[in-house]
Design an enzyme around this catalytic site. Structure first.
Site, PDB file in Angstrom:
ATOM      1  N   ASP A  54       0.808  -1.214   0.000  1.00 48.64           N
ATOM      2  CA  ASP A  54       0.000   0.000   0.000  1.00 48.64           C
ATOM      3  C   ASP A  54       0.844   1.268   0.000  1.00 48.64           C
ATOM      4  O   ASP A  54       2.034   1.264   0.318  1.00 48.64           O
ATOM      5  CB  ASP A  54      -0.968   0.007   1.177  1.00 48.64           C
TER       6      ASP A  54
ATOM      7  N   GLU B  50      -0.373  -2.165   5.295  1.00 48.25           N
ATOM      8  CA  GLU B  50       0.653  -1.992   6.317  1.00 48.25           C
ATOM      9  C   GLU B  50       0.602  -0.594   6.918  1.00 48.25           C
ATOM     10  O   GLU B  50       0.903  -0.410   8.100  1.00 48.25           O
ATOM     11  CB  GLU B  50       2.044  -2.262   5.729  1.00 48.25           C
ATOM     12  N   GLU B  51       0.208   0.392   6.115  1.00 53.05           N
ATOM     13  CA  GLU B  51       0.191   1.777   6.586  1.00 53.05           C
ATOM     14  C   GLU B  51      -1.041   2.113   7.424  1.00 53.05           C
ATOM     15  O   GLU B  51      -1.161   3.229   7.922  1.00 53.05           O
ATOM     16  CB  GLU B  51       0.255   2.742   5.389  1.00 53.05           C
TER      17      GLU B  51
ATOM     18  N   ARG C  52      19.932  -6.551  12.867  1.00 48.25           N
ATOM     19  CA  ARG C  52      20.427  -6.770  14.220  1.00 48.25           C
ATOM     20  C   ARG C  52      19.535  -7.785  14.921  1.00 48.25           C
ATOM     21  O   ARG C  52      18.350  -7.930  14.585  1.00 48.25           O
ATOM     22  CB  ARG C  52      20.479  -5.464  15.022  1.00 48.25           C
TER      23      ARG C  52
ATOM     24  N   HIS D 281       8.209   8.520   4.076  1.00 47.41           N
ATOM     25  CA  HIS D 281       6.965   9.274   4.264  1.00 47.41           C
ATOM     26  C   HIS D 281       7.111  10.751   3.877  1.00 47.41           C
ATOM     27  O   HIS D 281       6.272  11.570   4.249  1.00 47.41           O
ATOM     28  CB  HIS D 281       6.441   9.156   5.708  1.00 47.41           C
TER      29      HIS D 281
END
Length: 393
Positions: free
Chosen positions: A77, A135-136, A177, A363
Site C-alpha cells: 500500500d 501496512e500503513e 540486528r 513518508h
C-alpha cells in the site's frame, strides 16, 4: 547464487517498480495492485491464492523435494501524500504516493519469486511470497488479518523474512540486528475539559489551553524521569485543537500524539504513567481529562539466529562491510506481528541516492530510491530463502 539471472531480470524489476509507483493505492484499496501482482505471478508460472478477507496475495513455490516452509513478505500500500518528485514515473494520483517504498518491496519480491520458480526443482520445501496489504493502516494494519485468513492458514511458514528500503544506508549495505529492530507504535488522544469565560476575567474560568500546556510539559518528564536512560521511549504530541475565539477562554482542548518504545515492559510503564499524570495535572488545575490510549504495532523483534543468517547472506553476496552495526528505529512496522508468532528477521536495504547531499526520509513527498539497490534486494531475498530451507530441513 543468482548473479547471472539477476542481471537479466534487473530492468524488469525496475519496470515493475515504476509501474507500481505510478499507480499507488491506499490501504484497503489495493485492488489494481493485487491484479498486477497476480498477472506477474501467472507470467512467471507461480501458483498463487488471493486472500478471502483482503487484497493480499500468496505466491506458492513448491520445491522438487518435500521440506519446511519459508515465507518472504512485501507490503503493497501507499500513503495519502502528494508527490513532489519530478521523475518520469511520478505518481499519476494527485494525493497518493509510494513514499515508503512499498512499490520497491513488491517489485523485489516478484523478482525473487521469479528466480526461485526457475530453481524450484532444486528446492527442498516451499517458499511463500506474502504480498501484504494495509501496512500503513496503523494501528490496525494488514498483517494480523493476513495471518488469520483461511488461505494463509493452509500454508503457515516455519520462518518468515521481510525487508524495507532504507535511505540512511548506501546501496550495497543492509541493516540488521538481533532483537529489537523497530518499535512499539502506540497513539493517544487527551481531551481536557475546563470552563469557558471572558478573556478579561480568567478568575471565573478554567483555561483548558493553559492546562494543556502544563500537560504537554509534564508528559516529557515520563521519559526523563520514569524510563531508564538505557531504555528507549519517545512521547510526541502531534496535534492540538481547542478554543473558539481570541477573546474567549477555551473550555476544551484535545491533544493527539504517539508513544514509541522498544520493550513491552517500557510500553506498559509509559502508558500507565501517562494516564495517571494527565489526570493528576488536569485535576490540580481545576480541570478534568480523559485519555484514550490505543496500542498499535508491536515492536519488530528479530530472532537472533535468523538475524545472523541474513547478515551472513549479505556479507557473502555484497562483500565485507555490507552489514554494518545499526541501532534500532522507533518507527512502527506491521511485520512485528509476524515475528510474534513465527521466528524470522526483518532488515533494511540501503537505497540512498548518492547524488543527494541530504536524503529524503520515508513518508516524505520527495522520497525516492536508487534503483540500483533493487537487484541487491532481489538477490538477498532469494538467496536467504534458499539457504534458510537448507538450514531448517
Amino acid at each position: 547464487m543468482f548473479a547471472k539471472e539477476i542481471k537479466e531480470l534487473e530492468q524488469e524489476v525496475i519496470a515493475w517498480r515504476r509501474h507500481l509507483h505510478q499507480h499507488p493505492e491506499l490501504s484497503h484499496e489495493e485492488q489494481e495492485t493485487q491484479a498486477f501482482v497476480c498477472r506477474m505471478l501467472e507470467d512467471a508460472g507461480i501458483s498463487y491464492e488471493t486472500m478471502k478477507t483482503s487484497y493480499g496475495v500468496i505466491g506458492i513455490i513448491e520445491g522438487g523435494q518435500p521440506g519446511k516452509t519459508v515465507a518472504l513478505r512485501a507490503d503493497m500500500d501507499a500513503l495519502p501524500i502528494r508527490e513532489k518528485n519530478d521523475v518520469s514515473y511520478r505518481s499519476t494520483k494527485e494525493r497518493v504516493m509510494h513514499a515508503c517504498g512499498h512499490d520497491a518491496h513488491t517489485a523485489m519480491l516478484l523478482g525473487a519469486g521469479k528466480l526461485l520458480q526457475q530453481k524450484r526443482s532444486e528446492l527442498a520445501g516451499t517458499v511463500l511470497l506474502l504480498f501484504q496489504p494495509a501496512e500503513e493502516d496503523a494501528p490496525i494494519g494488514g498483517a494480523q488479518a493476513m495471518m488469520e485468513d483461511p488461505t494463509f492458514l493452509k500454508w503457515e511458514p516455519d520462518v518468515v523474512f521481510g525487508q524495507h528500503v532504507w535511505p540512511d544506508l548506501p546501496v550495497g549495505q543492509i541493516g540488521v540486528r538481533a532483537g529489537g529492530m523497530m518499535g512499539n507504535s502506540d497513539r493517544f488522544s487527551i481531551t481536557i475539559n475546563g470552563r469557558a469565560g471572558h478573556a478579561s476575567m480568567p478568575h471565573q474560568a478554567v483555561d483548558a489551553i493553559v492546562v494543556a500546556n502544563q500537560v504537554m510539559t509534564s508528559l516529557q518528564t515520563i521519559v526523563s524521569r520514569n524510563v531508564s536512560p538505557l531504555d528507549s521511549a519517545v512521547i510526541t504530541v502531534g496535534t492540538i485543537t481547542g478554543g473558539d475565539r481570541y477573546n474567549v477562554i477555551a473550555s476544551e482542548v484535545t491533544l493527539e500524539g504517539t508513544v514509541r518504545t522498544l520493550s513491552l515492559d517500557v510500553r506498559d510503564r509509559v502508558e500507565k504513567r501517562l494516564i495517571e499524570l494527565v489526570k493528576q495535572v488536569a485535576e490540580g488545575l481545576g480541570a478534568t481529562a480523559t485519555v484514550n490510549y490505543q496500542h498499535g504495532y508491536v515492536a519488530t523483534v528479530n530472532t537472533p539466529a535468523w538475524a545472523d543468517h541474513v547478515q551472513e547472506q549479505a556479507l557473502s553476496l555484497l562483500g565485507e562491510g555490507a552489514a554494518p552495526e545499526v541501532s534500532p528505529s522507533l518507527a512502527g512496522e506491521d511485520f512485528g506481528r509476524f515475528l510474534q508468532k513465527y521466528p524470522g528477521t526483518y532488515y533494511w536495504l540501503g537505497t540512498a541516492i548518492a547524488e543527494r547531499t541530504v536524503q529524503s526520509p520515508l513518508h516524505d513527498s520527495t522520497f525516492d530510491i536508487d534503483e540500483a539497490a533493487l537487484s541487491h534486494g532481489v538477490n538477498i531475498l532469494a538467496t536467504t530463502a534458499v539457504t534458510a530451507l537448507i538450514k531448517i530441513n
